[in-house]
Design a protein around this motif. Sequence first.
Motif, short mmCIF file in Angstrom:
data_model
loop_
_atom_site.label_atom_id
_atom_site.label_comp_id
_atom_site.label_asym_id
_atom_site.label_seq_id
_atom_site.Cartn_x
_atom_site.Cartn_y
_atom_site.Cartn_z
N GLU A 166 0.81 -1.22 0.00
CA GLU A 166 0.00 0.00 0.00
C GLU A 166 0.84 1.27 0.00
OE1 GLU A 166 -3.61 2.02 2.69
OE2 GLU A 166 -2.84 0.01 3.17
N PHE A 167 2.03 1.19 0.63
CA PHE A 167 2.86 2.39 0.78
C PHE A 167 4.28 2.13 0.28
CE2 PHE A 167 -0.34 2.55 4.16
CZ PHE A 167 -0.90 3.81 3.95
N SER A 168 4.76 3.00 -0.59
CA SER A 168 6.12 2.84 -1.11
C SER A 168 7.18 3.14 -0.07
CB SER A 168 6.31 3.75 -2.33
OG SER A 168 6.14 5.12 -1.96
N ASN A 169 6.80 3.83 1.00
CA ASN A 169 7.75 4.17 2.07
C ASN A 169 7.76 3.13 3.19
OD1 ASN A 169 5.08 5.34 2.28
ND2 ASN A 169 5.72 6.33 4.17
N VAL A 170 7.07 2.00 2.98
CA VAL A 170 7.10 0.88 3.93
C VAL A 170 7.79 -0.29 3.26
CG1 VAL A 170 5.74 -0.76 5.27
CG2 VAL A 170 4.98 1.62 5.07
N HIS A 171 8.78 -0.86 3.95
CA HIS A 171 9.52 -2.00 3.41
C HIS A 171 9.46 -3.15 4.40
CE1 HIS A 171 11.16 0.59 0.25
NE2 HIS A 171 11.36 1.49 1.20
N TYR A 172 9.15 -4.31 3.87
CA TYR A 172 9.01 -5.52 4.69
C TYR A 172 10.09 -6.51 4.27
CZ TYR A 172 6.77 -9.90 6.28
OH TYR A 172 6.49 -11.12 6.85
N TRP A 173 10.92 -6.88 5.24
CA TRP A 173 12.04 -7.78 4.99
C TRP A 173 11.85 -9.08 5.78
CZ3 TRP A 173 16.18 -5.81 2.01
CH2 TRP A 173 16.15 -4.42 1.79
N VAL A 174 12.25 -10.19 5.19
CA VAL A 174 12.29 -11.45 5.93
C VAL A 174 13.66 -12.07 5.75
CG1 VAL A 174 11.35 -13.77 6.17
CG2 VAL A 174 9.82 -11.87 5.69
N CYS A 175 14.29 -12.38 6.88
CA CYS A 175 15.61 -13.02 6.87
C CYS A 175 15.44 -14.48 7.28
CB CYS A 175 16.55 -12.31 7.85
SG CYS A 175 16.90 -10.60 7.41
N PHE A 176 15.78 -15.39 6.37
CA PHE A 176 15.72 -16.82 6.65
C PHE A 176 17.09 -17.29 7.11
CE2 PHE A 176 12.51 -16.07 3.32
CZ PHE A 176 11.39 -16.61 3.93
N SER A 177 17.18 -17.79 8.33
CA SER A 177 18.49 -18.17 8.86
C SER A 177 18.95 -19.54 8.38
CB SER A 177 18.46 -18.15 10.40
OG SER A 177 17.53 -19.10 10.90
N ARG A 178 18.01 -20.40 7.95
CA ARG A 178 18.42 -21.76 7.59
C ARG A 178 18.07 -22.17 6.17
NH1 ARG A 178 17.37 -25.46 13.03
NH2 ARG A 178 18.50 -24.09 14.47
N GLU A 179 16.94 -21.72 5.68
CA GLU A 179 16.50 -22.18 4.37
C GLU A 179 15.71 -21.08 3.70
OE1 GLU A 179 12.94 -25.04 2.82
OE2 GLU A 179 14.24 -25.88 4.37
N ILE A 180 15.95 -20.88 2.42
CA ILE A 180 15.24 -19.86 1.68
C ILE A 180 14.53 -20.52 0.50
CG2 ILE A 180 17.08 -19.24 0.05
CD1 ILE A 180 16.37 -16.28 0.66
N SER A 181 13.40 -19.96 0.09
CA SER A 181 12.63 -20.54 -0.99
C SER A 181 12.08 -19.42 -1.87
CB SER A 181 11.47 -21.38 -0.43
OG SER A 181 10.62 -21.81 -1.47
N ASP A 182 11.78 -19.75 -3.12
CA ASP A 182 11.24 -18.72 -4.01
C ASP A 182 9.72 -18.69 -3.99
OD1 ASP A 182 10.70 -21.06 -5.30
OD2 ASP A 182 11.51 -20.44 -7.25
N GLN A 183 9.09 -19.55 -3.18
CA GLN A 183 7.64 -19.51 -3.07
C GLN A 183 7.20 -20.04 -1.71
OE1 GLN A 183 6.17 -21.84 -6.31
NE2 GLN A 183 6.70 -23.79 -5.41
N LEU A 184 5.98 -19.69 -1.35
CA LEU A 184 5.44 -20.04 -0.04
C LEU A 184 3.98 -20.42 -0.20
CD1 LEU A 184 5.77 -20.00 3.12
CD2 LEU A 184 4.90 -17.67 3.01
N PHE A 185 3.57 -21.47 0.48
CA PHE A 185 2.18 -21.92 0.43
C PHE A 185 1.40 -21.23 1.54
CE2 PHE A 185 -1.27 -25.07 1.06
CZ PHE A 185 -1.74 -25.12 -0.24
#
Length: 257
Positions: A166-185
């Motif tokens: 909704e807002f270009s001035n809001v950024h949401y980051w997720v740091c995966f410490s063990r495993e990263i994936s290109d999709q989520l169910f």
Amino acid sequence: MGPTYQMTLVEQYELAENVVGFRFSLPDKNFQFIAGQFISLQIPWQQRILKRSYSIASTPVLAQHQGLLEISVALVEGGRASQYLTNMQPGDQLEMAGPYGRLILPEQPPKRIVLVGTGTGIAPYRAMLPELRQLAQQAYQIDVVMGIRTPVHLFYHQEFTELAAEFSNVHYWVCFSREISDQLFVDGEYLHLNDCYNQKKGYVQTLLPELKLNSEETIVFLCGNPAMIDEAATQLQVKEGFSVKQVRREKYVLSTN
């Protein structure tokens, strides 16, 4: 200790792997708190009372208008509190004290607000969502940084991605410490993560230098794992020039006693 309240369990539901959400009804609508605060549950266990603190994951408006309160609980192997809570049935009552804590947004925040949480440490920021939306409308820059192990441990995802969308001035980051994936169910469908938010492999504290924080116009919130909080706070204060007042902290200490 402040006043105590008898809460009644309405429902419990799975949020992510080993994370359960609980919704309680309050005896009246006089219970007031500020988004970011926590409560202390008084859990009966073998003729004694265990006191466990949990951040409130729902908004103050939900408590005031509907008399409801939500928390998120990480399931701990051998954890007495999480075992007791997951064995509760709708209609069961539990005593609660509070609210407590100072992990709250200041009345006049600086230009940039950075909210860092690991695991259920993201919960107090969910309670802040209405305030964050208002601040975003006023052109504040907001970064929400969540640290989890793998994609199956991700929760409250949709609400933060919607805010960032909704807002270009809001950024949401997720740091995966063990495993990263290109999709989520999520909710019966696959979401491509790169379309939803910024992701990074590693711990949340390794992301902080990339955010290029200006200590003169930024406040940072740290909630969750004590080791992360200590390392991130030291990094911010020693390397980035932040004062103690500019780094607000809430440590989650796991206990099986």
